[in-house]
Design an enzyme around this catalytic site. Sequence first.
Site, PDB file in Angstrom:
ATOM      1  N   PRO A   2       0.793  -1.213   0.000  1.00  0.00           N
ATOM      2  CA  PRO A   2       0.000   0.000   0.000  1.00  0.00           C
ATOM      3  C   PRO A   2       0.828   1.266   0.000  1.00  0.00           C
ATOM      4  O   PRO A   2       1.656   1.492   0.865  1.00  0.00           O
ATOM      5  CB  PRO A   2      -0.770  -0.101   1.310  1.00  0.00           C
ATOM      6  CG  PRO A   2      -0.039  -1.107   2.137  1.00  0.00           C
ATOM      7  CD  PRO A   2       1.128  -1.588   1.367  1.00  0.00           C
ATOM      8  N   GLU A   3       0.563   2.110  -0.953  1.00  0.00           N
ATOM      9  CA  GLU A   3       0.972   3.496  -0.848  1.00  0.00           C
ATOM     10  C   GLU A   3      -0.298   4.257  -0.508  1.00  0.00           C
ATOM     11  O   GLU A   3      -1.345   3.661  -0.301  1.00  0.00           O
ATOM     12  CB  GLU A   3       1.600   3.980  -2.154  1.00  0.00           C
ATOM     13  CG  GLU A   3       2.918   3.260  -2.436  1.00  0.00           C
ATOM     14  CD  GLU A   3       3.752   3.941  -3.496  1.00  0.00           C
ATOM     15  OE1 GLU A   3       3.663   5.175  -3.610  1.00  0.00           O
ATOM     16  OE2 GLU A   3       4.483   3.250  -4.202  1.00  0.00           O
ATOM     17  N   ARG A 109       4.068 -10.219   5.733  1.00  0.00           N
ATOM     18  CA  ARG A 109       5.388  -9.887   6.287  1.00  0.00           C
ATOM     19  C   ARG A 109       5.334  -9.282   7.684  1.00  0.00           C
ATOM     20  O   ARG A 109       6.372  -9.082   8.313  1.00  0.00           O
ATOM     21  CB  ARG A 109       6.119  -8.954   5.309  1.00  0.00           C
ATOM     22  CG  ARG A 109       6.421  -9.656   3.999  1.00  0.00           C
ATOM     23  CD  ARG A 109       6.979  -8.718   2.952  1.00  0.00           C
ATOM     24  NE  ARG A 109       8.356  -8.357   3.228  1.00  0.00           N
ATOM     25  CZ  ARG A 109       9.050  -7.505   2.460  1.00  0.00           C
ATOM     26  NH1 ARG A 109       8.491  -6.939   1.414  1.00  0.00           N
ATOM     27  NH2 ARG A 109      10.286  -7.241   2.753  1.00  0.00           N
TER      28      ARG A 109
END
Length: 270
Positions: A2-3, A109
């Site tokens: 995500p940006e 992650r």
Amino acid sequence: MPELPEVEVTRMGISPYLISQTVKKVAVYNPNMRWPIPAEIAQLNGQVIDKIERRAKYLLLYCHAGIALLHLGMSGKLCVVNSNEPLKKHDHFELFLQSGKSLRLNDTRRFGAVLWFSELSDADHVLAHLGPEPLTDHFNSEYVYQKAQKRQVSIKTFIMDNKVVVGVGNIYANEALFMSGIHPKKAAAKISLAKYKVLVENIKQVLAKAIKQGGTTLKDFSQADGKPGYFAQELMVYGRAGEKCKKCDLELTGLMIGQRATVYCKNCQK
DNA sequence: AAAGACACCTGTCCGC
DNA sequence: TGCGGACAGGTGTCTT
């Protein structure tokens, strides 16, 4: 994943399912995120979610008792599902709602975060140092130009610095610099006010357009309803090292800047 | 103070 | 088919 556009698309996607809903139960399946998920997150229990805001790439769930802060890190995803759906691998956190639906955080992650604050000022150590939102007037060419004086870092590192402006991640930094014809390694202080004006406009444009198109789906980003984002097909340089520049046909150059993959056109960006 | 390296963690892909 | 290494959308912290 995500940006800023992807986080904003997520916020818009989940809001209708969460606003005014009562939290029936909070489940933490794996607390080992960027920071441990605090036990106080259980205070969400029985709370009504009043509103969901975004600050930088953080999502803030406001309730009477306090604020839950969520971050998606590199690989985090939020989705709304029926509470009886089986869990998936890497589902770490779940809010059960009165409606029978659940908000689930899946993060391979575990660079993401779930935090709880009784009041917003308690979140200062996470939020206080952040620069302006890119899609507001606080982010303008005069401001960035000022900020860039005496800064020898590359312009790419500079615009990805959260203290300068928030929400410009690696994809859109590459894209905005290409759109502006600026070499990603150029020192921030050596860029004119006029060039910053172009760059600021392009950053705003690329982020706004990506939000409109539902974000960029690279590997696994999807909107809350599971649909992919459609911005990937618009990418001019990101992920295209060795391929031809869409403007001039020259082969695009790849390099690392600050340990982040960078792609630019030697012809179009000076 | 600023710049750069590194750490966190898992999955995937590529070359041998 | 297996193994090692590089790499991935972020960002806090440590070292120069």
